[in-house]
Design an enzyme around this catalytic site. Sequence first.
Site, PDB file in Angstrom:
ATOM      1  N   ARG A 198      25.551 -20.991  28.770  1.00 56.36           N
ATOM      2  CA  ARG A 198      26.209 -21.527  27.553  1.00 56.36           C
ATOM      3  C   ARG A 198      25.222 -21.826  26.433  1.00 56.36           C
ATOM      4  NH1 ARG A 198      29.224 -24.082  31.555  1.00 56.36           N
ATOM      5  NH2 ARG A 198      31.223 -23.042  31.798  1.00 56.36           N
TER       6      ARG A 198
ATOM      7  N   LYS B 198      22.983 -14.073  13.024  1.00 58.22           N
ATOM      8  CA  LYS B 198      23.998 -13.135  13.509  1.00 58.22           C
ATOM      9  C   LYS B 198      23.404 -12.410  14.712  1.00 58.22           C
ATOM     10  CE  LYS B 198      26.697 -11.887   9.409  1.00 58.22           C
ATOM     11  NZ  LYS B 198      27.044 -10.781   8.494  1.00 58.22           N
TER      12      LYS B 198
ATOM     13  N   GLU C  88      16.412  -2.668   2.417  1.00 54.72           N
ATOM     14  CA  GLU C  88      16.912  -4.062   2.426  1.00 54.72           C
ATOM     15  C   GLU C  88      16.106  -4.912   1.444  1.00 54.72           C
ATOM     16  OE1 GLU C  88      19.612  -4.987   3.901  1.00 54.72           O
ATOM     17  OE2 GLU C  88      19.917  -3.724   5.664  1.00 54.72           O
TER      18      GLU C  88
ATOM     19  N   LYS D 171      17.269 -14.857   1.821  1.00 53.23           N
ATOM     20  CA  LYS D 171      18.256 -14.873   2.913  1.00 53.23           C
ATOM     21  C   LYS D 171      18.488 -16.312   3.375  1.00 53.23           C
ATOM     22  CE  LYS D 171      20.328 -12.738   6.752  1.00 53.23           C
ATOM     23  NZ  LYS D 171      20.478 -11.634   7.655  1.00 53.23           N
TER      24      LYS D 171
ATOM     25  N   GLU E  84      29.572 -16.754   6.781  1.00 49.88           N
ATOM     26  CA  GLU E  84      30.131 -15.720   5.895  1.00 49.88           C
ATOM     27  C   GLU E  84      31.584 -15.981   5.513  1.00 49.88           C
ATOM     28  OE1 GLU E  84      28.587 -11.779   6.717  1.00 49.88           O
ATOM     29  OE2 GLU E  84      30.271 -10.882   5.647  1.00 49.88           O
TER      30      GLU E  84
ATOM     31  N   ARG F  97      27.727 -15.403   1.632  1.00 47.74           N
ATOM     32  CA  ARG F  97      26.897 -14.547   2.501  1.00 47.74           C
ATOM     33  C   ARG F  97      27.278 -13.071   2.388  1.00 47.74           C
ATOM     34  NH1 ARG F  97      24.545 -15.865   8.560  1.00 47.74           N
ATOM     35  NH2 ARG F  97      23.543 -13.843   8.856  1.00 47.74           N
TER      36      ARG F  97
ATOM     37  N   ASN G 154      25.890  -7.857   1.832  1.00 42.41           N
ATOM     38  CA  ASN G 154      26.451  -6.558   2.211  1.00 42.41           C
ATOM     39  C   ASN G 154      26.525  -5.582   1.048  1.00 42.41           C
ATOM     40  OD1 ASN G 154      26.880  -7.439   4.884  1.00 42.41           O
ATOM     41  ND2 ASN G 154      28.722  -8.522   4.208  1.00 42.41           N
TER      42      ASN G 154
ATOM     43  N   HIS H   7      26.729  -1.872   1.609  1.00 44.79           N
ATOM     44  CA  HIS H   7      26.921  -1.679   3.047  1.00 44.79           C
ATOM     45  C   HIS H   7      28.287  -1.086   3.393  1.00 44.79           C
ATOM     46  CE1 HIS H   7      23.190  -3.768   3.411  1.00 44.79           C
ATOM     47  NE2 HIS H   7      23.265  -3.910   4.711  1.00 44.79           N
TER      48      HIS H   7
ATOM     49  N   HIS I  10      27.731   1.748   5.751  1.00 43.04           N
ATOM     50  CA  HIS I  10      28.220   1.747   7.138  1.00 43.04           C
ATOM     51  C   HIS I  10      29.104   2.955   7.396  1.00 43.04           C
ATOM     52  CE1 HIS I  10      27.610  -2.879   7.765  1.00 43.04           C
ATOM     53  NE2 HIS I  10      26.575  -2.186   8.196  1.00 43.04           N
TER      54      HIS I  10
ATOM     55  N   HIS J 297      19.879   3.080   9.289  1.00 44.26           N
ATOM     56  CA  HIS J 297      20.696   2.142   8.510  1.00 44.26           C
ATOM     57  C   HIS J 297      20.177   2.010   7.071  1.00 44.26           C
ATOM     58  CE1 HIS J 297      23.079  -1.410   7.611  1.00 44.26           C
ATOM     59  NE2 HIS J 297      21.964  -2.076   7.317  1.00 44.26           N
TER      60      HIS J 297
HETATM   61  P1  NAD Z   1      15.161  -0.948  16.088  1.00 45.16           P
HETATM   62  O1  NAD Z   1      15.168  -2.292  16.670  1.00 45.16           O
HETATM   63  O2  NAD Z   1      15.910   0.120  16.794  1.00 45.16           O
HETATM   64  O3  NAD Z   1      13.656  -0.488  15.885  1.00 45.16           O
HETATM   65  C1  NAD Z   1      13.405   0.798  15.373  1.00 45.16           C
HETATM   66  C2  NAD Z   1      12.440   1.588  16.267  1.00 45.16           C
HETATM   67  O4  NAD Z   1      11.120   1.139  16.001  1.00 45.16           O
HETATM   68  C3  NAD Z   1      12.661   1.402  17.768  1.00 45.16           C
HETATM   69  O5  NAD Z   1      12.421   2.623  18.407  1.00 45.16           O
HETATM   70  C4  NAD Z   1      11.582   0.392  18.155  1.00 45.16           C
HETATM   71  O6  NAD Z   1      11.164   0.547  19.505  1.00 45.16           O
HETATM   72  C5  NAD Z   1      10.473   0.757  17.208  1.00 45.16           C
HETATM   73  N1  NAD Z   1       9.578  -0.337  16.843  1.00 45.16           N
HETATM   74  C6  NAD Z   1       9.915  -1.590  16.497  1.00 45.16           C
HETATM   75  N2  NAD Z   1       8.847  -2.253  16.065  1.00 45.16           N
HETATM   76  C7  NAD Z   1       7.792  -1.428  16.156  1.00 45.16           C
HETATM   77  C8  NAD Z   1       6.432  -1.546  15.851  1.00 45.16           C
HETATM   78  N3  NAD Z   1       5.925  -2.646  15.294  1.00 45.16           N
HETATM   79  N4  NAD Z   1       5.623  -0.487  16.099  1.00 45.16           N
HETATM   80  C9  NAD Z   1       6.140   0.662  16.610  1.00 45.16           C
HETATM   81  N5  NAD Z   1       7.426   0.853  16.898  1.00 45.16           N
HETATM   82  C10 NAD Z   1       8.252  -0.190  16.671  1.00 45.16           C
HETATM   83  O7  NAD Z   1      15.724  -0.940  14.579  1.00 45.16           O
HETATM   84  P2  NAD Z   1      15.716  -1.986  13.379  1.00 45.16           P
HETATM   85  O8  NAD Z   1      15.855  -1.168  12.171  1.00 45.16           O
HETATM   86  O9  NAD Z   1      14.643  -2.976  13.486  1.00 45.16           O
HETATM   87  O10 NAD Z   1      17.067  -2.805  13.621  1.00 45.16           O
HETATM   88  C11 NAD Z   1      18.320  -2.181  13.557  1.00 45.16           C
HETATM   89  C12 NAD Z   1      19.334  -3.074  14.214  1.00 45.16           C
HETATM   90  O11 NAD Z   1      19.384  -4.301  13.502  1.00 45.16           O
HETATM   91  C13 NAD Z   1      20.729  -2.501  14.194  1.00 45.16           C
HETATM   92  O12 NAD Z   1      21.305  -2.648  15.467  1.00 45.16           O
HETATM   93  C14 NAD Z   1      21.477  -3.374  13.190  1.00 45.16           C
HETATM   94  O13 NAD Z   1      22.842  -3.503  13.483  1.00 45.16           O
HETATM   95  C15 NAD Z   1      20.745  -4.682  13.343  1.00 45.16           C
HETATM   96  N6  NAD Z   1      20.848  -5.571  12.188  1.00 45.16           N
HETATM   97  C16 NAD Z   1      21.204  -6.859  12.412  1.00 45.16           C
HETATM   98  C17 NAD Z   1      21.288  -7.739  11.360  1.00 45.16           C
HETATM   99  C18 NAD Z   1      21.623  -9.170  11.629  1.00 45.16           C
HETATM  100  O14 NAD Z   1      21.834  -9.934  10.676  1.00 45.16           O
HETATM  101  N7  NAD Z   1      21.650  -9.589  12.873  1.00 45.16           N
HETATM  102  C19 NAD Z   1      20.994  -7.328  10.055  1.00 45.16           C
HETATM  103  C20 NAD Z   1      20.616  -6.007   9.848  1.00 45.16           C
HETATM  104  C21 NAD Z   1      20.543  -5.133  10.931  1.00 45.16           C
HETATM  105  N1  GLY Z   2      22.696  -8.667   7.359  1.00 44.12           N
HETATM  106  C1  GLY Z   2      23.786  -9.381   6.808  1.00 44.12           C
HETATM  107  C2  GLY Z   2      23.841 -10.808   7.214  1.00 44.12           C
HETATM  108  O1  GLY Z   2      22.985 -11.309   7.890  1.00 44.12           O
HETATM  109  O2  GLY Z   2      24.767 -11.477   6.858  1.00 44.12           O
END
Ligand code: NAD
Ligand code: GLY
Length: 364
Positions: free
Chosen positions: A121, A143, A185, A227, A237, A241, A245, A248, A252, A265
Amino acid sequence: MQQVRVALGDRSYDIQVGGALIKTLGASCRELGLGAQCAVISDDQVAPLYAEAALASLRKAGFKPILHTIPAGEASKCLREVGRSYDVLATHRLERKSFIVALGGGVVGDLAGFVASSYLRGVAFVQVPTTLLAQVDSSVGGKVGVNLKAGKNLVGAFYQPRLVLCDLETFSTLPQREYRAGIAEVIKYGVIYDEALFSTLERKMDKVIKRDRKGLAEVVARCCEIKAEVVGQDETESGLRAILNFGHTIGHAIEAISGYGKFLHGEAISIGQVAAARLSERMLGFSSVETARVRELFVRAGLPVQLALKRASIERLMAATRLDKKVAGGEIRFVLARKIGVVEHGHKVPEALVREVVGSMGAQ
Ligand code: NAD
Ligand code: GLY
């Protein structure tokens, strides 16, 4: 080192931005008074690069860390990996006072954060984001969640970390395409909130692209600050917030119709933000000169700004925008810009206009 506070009452936390911060992870967790046992969750590309440094720092500060590694990539952001993670935590008898460290990009952060929000939990978690996108966006704001077959991020929670450590040295190993995707971003923060940041990026994009450390610390910290301000006012949101987007809804939809994987992305929202600027021209009198500035900055970052679609793909994209989580009561709501640095959320845009702008994305 620069520090930004996310002000959320008793769930407030710091974001630290600087070099070699993984080495300070253990000491920082000690300062937070976290329990002795912890799990570092990472992926199989990041763990060989940075897990040992994280584990050593935690051990040195008196913690007993274990490492759990998931396969790199979006496919791991799923309930199966959540289940596997719970099993590892339970096998190692992690208890309520234990904590989780998310070491990796947004995939690891979203998954590990969701595991932390629900195991026993809820246990504490710390974000150590290693991509530009994760440092300026996904690690901040709470998030967390995973994907279902039916769509992205359909299961999740708002669950804030106790600390975010943005170690800029991790960019030294980040593939250039991933790094550029994060810049989409960064540019977004300028468009939605901060004309000065946008102008700085116009002046310094060539250095930013080369990962010039000094300028980068300021840029990453400013994005985190924006942020933090937005999330501090609207954590879940219900209004403001949504401005995060910008670009987006179409972005998306581009990801969805191209089968997730063709575009990163950041690449999809680059095209989406230029389209949103063009919608803003028609709806809010955003100037065409400013649209050109926005477009030019994405081009200089090496990001795509165009996408030529055949009629059937336009219809699939329109259908995908209707499935976006931002739809309320069956209506698509857009974030639109009045001028660079000032946007408004919740705008209803006539479907015919969206179709027209989407149809001309190949020439934008
Ligand atoms: P990711 O986590 O898939 O990383 C991209 C690639 O880079 C992966 O293959 C990873 O292994 C590699 N990598 C990461 N750091 C590295 C480093 N320092 N050196 C070498 N390789 C490295 O992708 P991302 O773009 O970081 O994140 C995308 C995800 O984030 C999506 O699932 C998206 O939905 C999510 N997201 C969440 C929020 C939120 O508010 N929670 C906001 C935006 C995106
Ligand atoms: N990436 C959008 C949010 O965190 O609200």
